[in-house]
Write a protein that holds these residues in place. Structure first.
Motif, short mmCIF file in Angstrom:
data_model
loop_
_atom_site.label_atom_id
_atom_site.label_comp_id
_atom_site.label_asym_id
_atom_site.label_seq_id
_atom_site.Cartn_x
_atom_site.Cartn_y
_atom_site.Cartn_z
N ARG A 78 0.81 -1.22 0.00
CA ARG A 78 0.00 0.00 0.00
C ARG A 78 0.84 1.27 0.00
N SER A 80 2.35 4.68 -1.67
CA SER A 80 2.00 5.69 -2.68
C SER A 80 2.80 6.94 -2.38
N GLY A 107 -0.21 -2.66 -4.20
CA GLY A 107 -1.10 -1.60 -3.77
C GLY A 107 -2.33 -2.07 -3.03
N GLY A 110 -5.04 0.09 -4.21
CA GLY A 110 -4.78 1.51 -4.00
C GLY A 110 -4.89 2.34 -5.26
N THR A 112 -2.48 5.38 -6.95
CA THR A 112 -1.31 5.46 -7.83
C THR A 112 -0.04 5.24 -7.02
N TRP A 113 0.83 4.37 -7.53
CA TRP A 113 2.07 4.05 -6.81
C TRP A 113 3.02 5.24 -6.79
N THR A 115 3.80 9.17 -8.37
CA THR A 115 3.40 10.36 -9.11
C THR A 115 4.56 11.35 -9.08
N TYR A 136 -2.83 -1.67 -8.41
CA TYR A 136 -3.08 -0.24 -8.28
C TYR A 136 -4.07 0.21 -9.34
N SER A 172 -9.52 5.15 -7.20
CA SER A 172 -9.00 6.51 -7.06
C SER A 172 -10.15 7.49 -7.05
#
Length: 298
Positions: A78, A80, A107, A110, A112-113, A115, A136, A172
């Motif tokens: 998890r 990010s 993830g 989750g 987005t890993w 950004t 993800y 998301s």
């Protein structure tokens, strides 16, 4: 005097040939699944647990030269991160040299890993190599927004594995469906090489919106080579809005694509077509739902 000056010049020349004499020493941070984000992170025995903590150490230390984030094998749950630290030098996220299996960022549904934001339309020079990312909504977002201040360039994604990415694998607040495994926005001159993309999927109704690689909003000069795309239920590679001179070569598409393996999408109001795309020496099989074109403009 002449002899002494020549001797001094010779000493300077010979010193320049020594390894590490010119370039600054690489600053290294270490991650491990059982690491501690309160630790120093500067050795394997004081490893951190998260990418967020690694960025915090870099913001504290402000190294001016190359950086390696060395990631031990194991499962990282998890995680990010919104990455903003760049210094103009190379920053690498790499598997530890003694790792028998890839480090795995899971993830567990989750968003987005990784950004990348705040690139300032400059060369950010991030490299990702030898890692696995799965489960993800989106794996990577290079640009993070439409703003010029988030523009970036000169990144490398190589020998990575992206699996189970999309709207049916993660969630998301940005949208109910996903746009990509990797989305580039105003992100130029990157190399995406020898990666595996597997099960990049939205639900059937929104499958046309997702891509393994989505190059949008002036993401030009990118090179996509030697990758394998398997089970992608949108077009595997999609360009949009003046993302020019995209090279797609020596890739393998297996049950990947809804309409085409490589497509350009044009919104007539306020956007421009992407020009100069090249598609060479690729292997294209059937698409996710049946026969597809190799390339297509919509």
């Amino acid at each position: 005097m002449q002899t002494r000056r020549y001797a001094l010049l010779l000493m300077v020349f010979l010193a320049a040939l020594l390894p590490g004499a010119v370039s600054a020493q690489t600053f290294r941070l270490y991650l491990a699944p059982d690491g501690n984000d309160a630790a120093a992170g500067t050795s394997a025995s004081t490893a951190l647990r998260s990418l967020s903590a690694a960025q915090q150490r870099l913001l504290e230390r402000r190294p001016t030269g190359a950086v390696d984030v060395v990631i031990a094998a194991g499962t990282y749950l998890r995680q990010s991160v919104q990455w903003t630290f760049t210094n103009g030098a190379s920053i690498r996220f790499i598997a530890a040299s003694d790792a028998a299996t890839p480090a795995w960022f899971d993830g567990r549904g989750g968003a987005t890993w990784f950004t990348l934001k705040g690139g300032g339309n400059a060369a950010t020079r991030l490299t990702f190599a030898g890692l696995k990312v799965s489960n993800y909504w989106m794996a990577m977002d290079l640009g993070g927004s439409k703003r010029n201040e988030d523009g970036n360039s000169g990144n490398v994604i190589r020998n990575m594995s992206f699996e189970r990415i999309g709207g049916i694998h993660g969630r998301s607040s940005e949208a109910a469906y996903s746009f990509a495994a990797i989305r580039l926005q105003n992100s130029r001159d990157n190399r995406i090489e020898r990666n595996r993309f597997v099960s990049i999927e939205n639900d059937t109704k929104t499958s046309g919106f997702i891509h393994a690689l989505y190059l949008a909003r002036h993401s030009s000069g990118n090179r996509i080579e030697g990758n394998t795309f398997t089970d992608v239920n949108g077009d595997a590679v999609r360009t949009r809005d003046a993302s020019d001179n995209t090279y797609v070569g020596a890739n393998r598409f297996v049950r990947a694509g809804k309409y085409a393996a490589f497509s350009d999408w044009i919104k007539p109001e306020g956007e421009c077509p992407s020009q100069g795309g090249q598609f060479f020496d690729n292997t294209v099989g059937v698409g996710y739902y049946g026969a597809i074109d190799a390339t297509r403009t919509t």
